[in-house]
Scaffold this active site. Sequence first.
Site, PDB file in Angstrom:
ATOM      1  N   ASP A  37       7.373 -11.120   2.845  1.00 19.73           N
ATOM      2  CA  ASP A  37       7.352  -9.711   2.436  1.00 19.73           C
ATOM      3  C   ASP A  37       8.510  -9.490   1.471  1.00 19.73           C
ATOM      4  OD1 ASP A  37       5.808  -7.134   4.061  1.00 19.73           O
ATOM      5  OD2 ASP A  37       7.391  -6.626   2.611  1.00 19.73           O
ATOM      6  N   TYR A 151      -6.638   1.023  -7.904  1.00 18.04           N
ATOM      7  CA  TYR A 151      -6.722   0.297  -6.620  1.00 18.04           C
ATOM      8  C   TYR A 151      -8.099  -0.366  -6.519  1.00 18.04           C
ATOM      9  CZ  TYR A 151      -6.451  -0.378  -1.507  1.00 18.04           C
ATOM     10  OH  TYR A 151      -6.431  -0.897  -0.233  1.00 18.04           O
ATOM     11  N   LYS A 155      -9.070  -4.377  -6.028  1.00 15.13           N
ATOM     12  CA  LYS A 155      -9.758  -4.885  -4.837  1.00 15.13           C
ATOM     13  C   LYS A 155     -11.098  -5.523  -5.201  1.00 15.13           C
ATOM     14  CE  LYS A 155      -6.475  -3.958  -1.939  1.00 15.13           C
ATOM     15  NZ  LYS A 155      -5.711  -5.063  -1.312  1.00 15.13           N
TER      16      LYS A 155
HETATM   17  N1  LIG Z   1      -4.360   0.939   5.344  1.00 15.42           N
HETATM   18  C1  LIG Z   1      -5.603   0.990   4.859  1.00 15.42           C
HETATM   19  O1  LIG Z   1      -6.334   1.984   5.039  1.00 15.42           O
HETATM   20  C2  LIG Z   1      -6.152  -0.175   4.091  1.00 15.42           C
HETATM   21  C3  LIG Z   1      -7.548  -0.203   3.871  1.00 15.42           C
HETATM   22  C4  LIG Z   1      -8.077  -1.281   3.158  1.00 15.42           C
HETATM   23  C5  LIG Z   1      -7.255  -2.263   2.691  1.00 15.42           C
HETATM   24  N2  LIG Z   1      -5.909  -2.195   2.911  1.00 15.42           N
HETATM   25  C6  LIG Z   1      -5.095  -3.284   2.381  1.00 15.42           C
HETATM   26  O2  LIG Z   1      -4.432  -3.903   3.451  1.00 15.42           O
HETATM   27  C7  LIG Z   1      -3.247  -4.552   2.963  1.00 15.42           C
HETATM   28  C8  LIG Z   1      -2.086  -4.209   3.871  1.00 15.42           C
HETATM   29  O3  LIG Z   1      -1.885  -2.808   3.809  1.00 15.42           O
HETATM   30  P1  LIG Z   1      -1.285  -1.938   5.010  1.00 15.42           P
HETATM   31  O4  LIG Z   1      -2.209  -0.810   5.189  1.00 15.42           O
HETATM   32  O5  LIG Z   1      -0.922  -2.791   6.146  1.00 15.42           O
HETATM   33  O6  LIG Z   1       0.000  -1.357   4.247  1.00 15.42           O
HETATM   34  P2  LIG Z   1       1.562  -1.325   4.617  1.00 15.42           P
HETATM   35  O7  LIG Z   1       2.168  -0.496   3.556  1.00 15.42           O
HETATM   36  O8  LIG Z   1       1.728  -0.949   6.044  1.00 15.42           O
HETATM   37  O9  LIG Z   1       2.009  -2.857   4.447  1.00 15.42           O
HETATM   38  C9  LIG Z   1       2.029  -3.499   3.197  1.00 15.42           C
HETATM   39  C10 LIG Z   1       3.142  -4.514   3.204  1.00 15.42           C
HETATM   40  O10 LIG Z   1       3.073  -5.248   1.965  1.00 15.42           O
HETATM   41  C11 LIG Z   1       4.389  -5.414   1.465  1.00 15.42           C
HETATM   42  N3  LIG Z   1       4.328  -5.583   0.012  1.00 15.42           N
HETATM   43  C12 LIG Z   1       3.846  -4.706  -0.911  1.00 15.42           C
HETATM   44  N4  LIG Z   1       3.964  -5.231  -2.151  1.00 15.42           N
HETATM   45  C13 LIG Z   1       4.539  -6.456  -2.015  1.00 15.42           C
HETATM   46  C14 LIG Z   1       4.909  -7.470  -2.931  1.00 15.42           C
HETATM   47  N5  LIG Z   1       4.739  -7.329  -4.261  1.00 15.42           N
HETATM   48  N6  LIG Z   1       5.450  -8.615  -2.437  1.00 15.42           N
HETATM   49  C15 LIG Z   1       5.636  -8.772  -1.099  1.00 15.42           C
HETATM   50  N7  LIG Z   1       5.304  -7.842  -0.190  1.00 15.42           N
HETATM   51  C16 LIG Z   1       4.764  -6.687  -0.634  1.00 15.42           C
HETATM   52  C17 LIG Z   1       5.108  -4.130   1.871  1.00 15.42           C
HETATM   53  O11 LIG Z   1       6.523  -4.303   1.864  1.00 15.42           O
HETATM   54  C18 LIG Z   1       4.533  -3.902   3.266  1.00 15.42           C
HETATM   55  O12 LIG Z   1       5.305  -4.543   4.258  1.00 15.42           O
HETATM   56  C19 LIG Z   1      -3.100  -4.116   1.518  1.00 15.42           C
HETATM   57  O13 LIG Z   1      -3.602  -5.113   0.667  1.00 15.42           O
HETATM   58  C20 LIG Z   1      -3.994  -2.877   1.437  1.00 15.42           C
HETATM   59  O14 LIG Z   1      -4.465  -2.638   0.134  1.00 15.42           O
HETATM   60  C21 LIG Z   1      -5.343  -1.181   3.610  1.00 15.42           C
END
Ligand SMILES: NC(=O)c1ccc[n+]([C@@H]2O[C@H](COP(=O)([O-])OP(=O)(O)OC[C@H]3O[C@@H](n4cnc5c(N)ncnc54)[C@H](O)[C@@H]3O)[C@@H](O)[C@H]2O)c1
Length: 267
Positions: A37, A151, A155
């Site tokens: 991270d 976004y 994706k």
């Molecule tokens: N939460 C939702 O509703 C949802 C839905 C569909 C997809 N997603 C996808 O799930 C994944 C995780 O998201 P989440 O909801 O757990 O979000 P979150 O914000 O809780 O966690 C994301 C993590 O990624 C890290 N991060 C971001 N950019 C980074 C980089 N350049 N290098 C290293 N680390 C980085 C952040 O520090 C964080 O710890 C993402 O790809 C997001 O697009 C989330």
Amino acid sequence: MGELEGKVALVTGAASGIGLATARRLADEGASVVVVDRDADGGAKAAADVGGRFEQADVGSPEDWARVVASVTATEGRLDLAYLNAGVTTGENDVSQVTDEQYRRIVGANVDGVFYGLRAVVPAIAAAGGGAVVATASIAGLIDFAPDPVYTLTKHAVVGFIRASAPQLAEKGITCNAVCPGIVDTPLVGDEAKAFLKDAGFPLIRPEDIADAVFQAMTGSETGQAFVVQAGREPTAYRFGRVPGPRAKGAEGMAPPAGMAGPSQLD
Ligand SMILES: NC(=O)c1ccc[n+]([C@@H]2O[C@H](COP(=O)([O-])OP(=O)(O)OC[C@H]3O[C@@H](n4cnc5c(N)ncnc54)[C@H](O)[C@@H]3O)[C@@H](O)[C@H]2O)c1
């Protein structure tokens, strides 16, 4: 004894949300987990939580990827499983308002992070005799998600890249799938949006449910799939429609010759 005893798993974005839940799940199954991270404090905490090791890195940096994978093979001795999950949103529905900085940040995390990640982990996983890669896309990788078109762009890129990479990775004994969650209860979804969804009675998905889907994808034999995860239902491999093929005389529905295309579904 867990199903992943003796395996080494790398999880990006594991300081928070879906990545953290999945790191916990993989550790519970017996894997040694490397938390990756860019968030130093969150990453160190998560690594302590799962009894693993933390590598601070920006997934959009090829140099960081080279360092991380070299460190994993030197320290843990092998790499079997990679979850390319780190990601961000722009939170902007008007594309004319997206700044260069917002654009580079999201493409860096969501697209570069998956390409550089896959490129870096494949030789190490192949050297371990095969394994699995899962990337987090989103249902925004399958639908026209108008609240955040950039976004959506990133994706869709993940879904196409993972599907197109799967046949070649199969030859190395590596499965390669995407998970496509609906709306998950993590910090990525702001409090305002969560309150709005709650008022509307829309169910948020638990991060643990995405972790289950990732575990299933990693331990199953399917590859090149985009597994949709929604509240209250089992992960479901998305069925892509057939694309119109040529209608030139004698070549109706013909796919491009071998070597020019993957297993295209042309009508
Ligand atoms: N939460 C939702 O509703 C949802 C839905 C569909 C997809 N997603 C996808 O799930 C994944 C995780 O998201 P989440 O909801 O757990 O979000 P979150 O914000 O809780 O966690 C994301 C993590 O990624 C890290 N991060 C971001 N950019 C980074 C980089 N350049 N290098 C290293 N680390 C980085 C952040 O520090 C964080 O710890 C993402 O790809 C997001 O697009 C989330």
